[in-house]
Design a protein around this motif. Sequence first.
Motif, mmCIF file in Angstrom:
data_model
loop_
_atom_site.group_PDB
_atom_site.id
_atom_site.type_symbol
_atom_site.label_atom_id
_atom_site.label_comp_id
_atom_site.label_asym_id
_atom_site.label_seq_id
_atom_site.Cartn_x
_atom_site.Cartn_y
_atom_site.Cartn_z
ATOM 1 N N ILE A 56 0.852 -1.188 0.000
ATOM 2 C CA ILE A 56 0.000 0.000 0.000
ATOM 3 C C ILE A 56 0.887 1.236 0.000
ATOM 4 C CG2 ILE A 56 -1.774 1.283 1.248
ATOM 5 C CD1 ILE A 56 -2.641 -1.326 2.534
ATOM 6 N N PRO A 57 0.665 2.182 -0.911
ATOM 7 C CA PRO A 57 1.452 3.423 -0.894
ATOM 8 C C PRO A 57 1.121 4.259 0.331
ATOM 9 C CG PRO A 57 -0.308 3.584 -2.499
ATOM 10 C CD PRO A 57 -0.323 2.166 -2.008
ATOM 11 N N VAL A 58 2.069 5.104 0.749
ATOM 12 C CA VAL A 58 1.899 5.946 1.930
ATOM 13 C C VAL A 58 2.190 7.391 1.573
ATOM 14 C CG1 VAL A 58 2.608 6.371 4.313
ATOM 15 C CG2 VAL A 58 2.636 4.041 3.409
ATOM 16 N N ASP A 59 1.256 8.271 1.897
ATOM 17 C CA ASP A 59 1.488 9.720 1.815
ATOM 18 C C ASP A 59 1.925 10.195 3.197
ATOM 19 O OD1 ASP A 59 0.880 9.953 -0.839
ATOM 20 O OD2 ASP A 59 -1.119 10.816 -0.544
ATOM 21 N N ASN A 60 3.178 10.613 3.309
ATOM 22 C CA ASN A 60 3.752 11.011 4.590
ATOM 23 C C ASN A 60 3.700 12.525 4.756
ATOM 24 O OD1 ASN A 60 4.911 8.393 5.663
ATOM 25 N ND2 ASN A 60 5.874 8.451 3.645
ATOM 26 N N ARG B 10 6.749 13.451 -0.331
ATOM 27 C CA ARG B 10 6.648 12.221 -1.123
ATOM 28 C C ARG B 10 7.990 11.540 -1.365
ATOM 29 N NH1 ARG B 10 1.728 11.370 -3.309
ATOM 30 N NH2 ARG B 10 0.273 13.112 -3.578
ATOM 31 N N HIS B 11 9.077 12.286 -1.313
ATOM 32 C CA HIS B 11 10.371 11.750 -1.731
ATOM 33 C C HIS B 11 11.370 11.690 -0.580
ATOM 34 C CE1 HIS B 11 8.549 13.663 -5.347
ATOM 35 N NE2 HIS B 11 8.967 12.558 -5.930
ATOM 36 N N GLY B 12 12.334 10.784 -0.711
ATOM 37 C CA GLY B 12 13.463 10.743 0.204
ATOM 38 C C GLY B 12 13.354 9.780 1.360
ATOM 39 N N THR C 107 9.049 5.243 5.220
ATOM 40 C CA THR C 107 8.821 4.433 4.027
ATOM 41 C C THR C 107 7.674 5.011 3.223
ATOM 42 O OG1 THR C 107 8.333 2.195 3.231
ATOM 43 C CG2 THR C 107 7.279 2.879 5.280
ATOM 44 N N SER C 108 7.702 4.785 1.927
ATOM 45 C CA SER C 108 6.639 5.271 1.051
ATOM 46 C C SER C 108 5.716 4.149 0.590
ATOM 47 C CB SER C 108 7.245 5.981 -0.170
ATOM 48 O OG SER C 108 8.111 5.108 -0.870
ATOM 49 N N SER C 109 5.961 2.932 1.070
ATOM 50 C CA SER C 109 5.122 1.799 0.689
ATOM 51 C C SER C 109 5.226 0.728 1.774
ATOM 52 C CB SER C 109 5.572 1.228 -0.658
ATOM 53 O OG SER C 109 4.740 0.153 -1.055
ATOM 54 N N LEU D 229 -1.533 -1.386 -4.311
ATOM 55 C CA LEU D 229 -2.778 -0.656 -4.476
ATOM 56 C C LEU D 229 -2.486 0.760 -4.995
ATOM 57 C CD1 LEU D 229 -4.786 -1.656 -1.251
ATOM 58 C CD2 LEU D 229 -4.527 -2.902 -3.409
ATOM 59 N N THR D 230 -3.515 1.448 -5.447
ATOM 60 C CA THR D 230 -3.325 2.805 -5.971
ATOM 61 C C THR D 230 -3.621 3.877 -4.928
ATOM 62 O OG1 THR D 230 -5.592 2.851 -6.842
ATOM 63 C CG2 THR D 230 -3.854 2.059 -8.315
ATOM 64 N N GLN D 231 -4.566 3.615 -4.023
ATOM 65 C CA GLN D 231 -4.949 4.605 -3.015
ATOM 66 C C GLN D 231 -4.019 4.510 -1.801
ATOM 67 O OE1 GLN D 231 -7.262 7.004 -3.379
ATOM 68 N NE2 GLN D 231 -7.532 6.256 -5.470
ATOM 69 N N PRO D 232 -3.542 5.660 -1.285
ATOM 70 C CA PRO D 232 -2.556 5.623 -0.202
ATOM 71 C C PRO D 232 -3.168 5.686 1.196
ATOM 72 C CG PRO D 232 -2.751 7.862 -1.006
ATOM 73 C CD PRO D 232 -3.717 7.026 -1.834
ATOM 74 N N ILE D 233 -2.374 5.232 2.154
ATOM 75 C CA ILE D 233 -2.596 5.545 3.561
ATOM 76 C C ILE D 233 -2.041 6.935 3.807
ATOM 77 C CG2 ILE D 233 -1.825 4.995 5.918
ATOM 78 C CD1 ILE D 233 -1.732 2.046 5.048
#
Length: 277
Positions: A108-112, A120-122, A129-131, A162-166
């Motif tokens: 699952i992707p993650v929006d931090n 989103r980066h780094g 983590t981003s996923s 998945l496409t939708q993030p946490i």
Amino acid sequence: MAKLSALICAHNEEQRLPACLAALSFCDEIVVVADRCSDGTEAIARQCGATVVSGIFPIEGPRKHAGIARCTGDWILELDADEGVTPAFAQEVRETIAREDAADWYQIPVDNYVGDQLVRHGWGGSFGTSSVARLFRHGHKSWKAERVHPGAKLEGRFGGRLTQPIQHMVDEDIADMFARLGRYTALRAQDLADSGKIKGVADDAFRGVRRFFKCYVSRKGYKEGELGFLISLMAALYPILSNLRAREILRGRARALGTERPIATPAPLPLRAKAVQ
């Protein structure tokens, strides 16, 4: 229909837990592991209809396993109290587990977020983590015994991402980031001291440089400006500080046992008599 359980592990999260639980109404049941809570976390969870597992779980793996043991769903979705989901996410999860050809686990992707800024980066190097692999069939995920960032074993067929993030509120501000680095390295140091797998200074420095490059360049942390630089720097400092603190723990244990080697001090040089003219 496949039954979906949500699993949340929480320690004194009375402020953030209500919103997290409200967003999980699409799940068939919610299990909250209340780890050493001294606030209203347990009461809030029960008021929201969640099953509560209360206890002392200083290590993350046993904490997760205690929660999994109380889940009755065919599928499990893991969340933390500082995370949230959207209706679009809920719909995608339900559609995914309802498919006849559904796999056994999904990333699952993650929006931090740091404060109100989406970063989103780094992320990486044990500092973010981003996923994440948080959606899985019951019995297809287990954890090792580390205190922080325990390794996880996933079994069965991987179904992709998945496409939708946490949505994850990582830190409130920069001060919160430094506090988290302190917590993480303290826990990691205990794992290293217990295992004896402590690296040398040269190895720590090399790993730190490599982590900084990976986060700032390979994972494009530079796109996030000052925060991207800071995240990359903290990812680099993580192994260095963890090992330094582990050595400090071992010295403390040696002192307690009376086995610490005293630091040798050179004998004073003899005084030379001044020649009489």
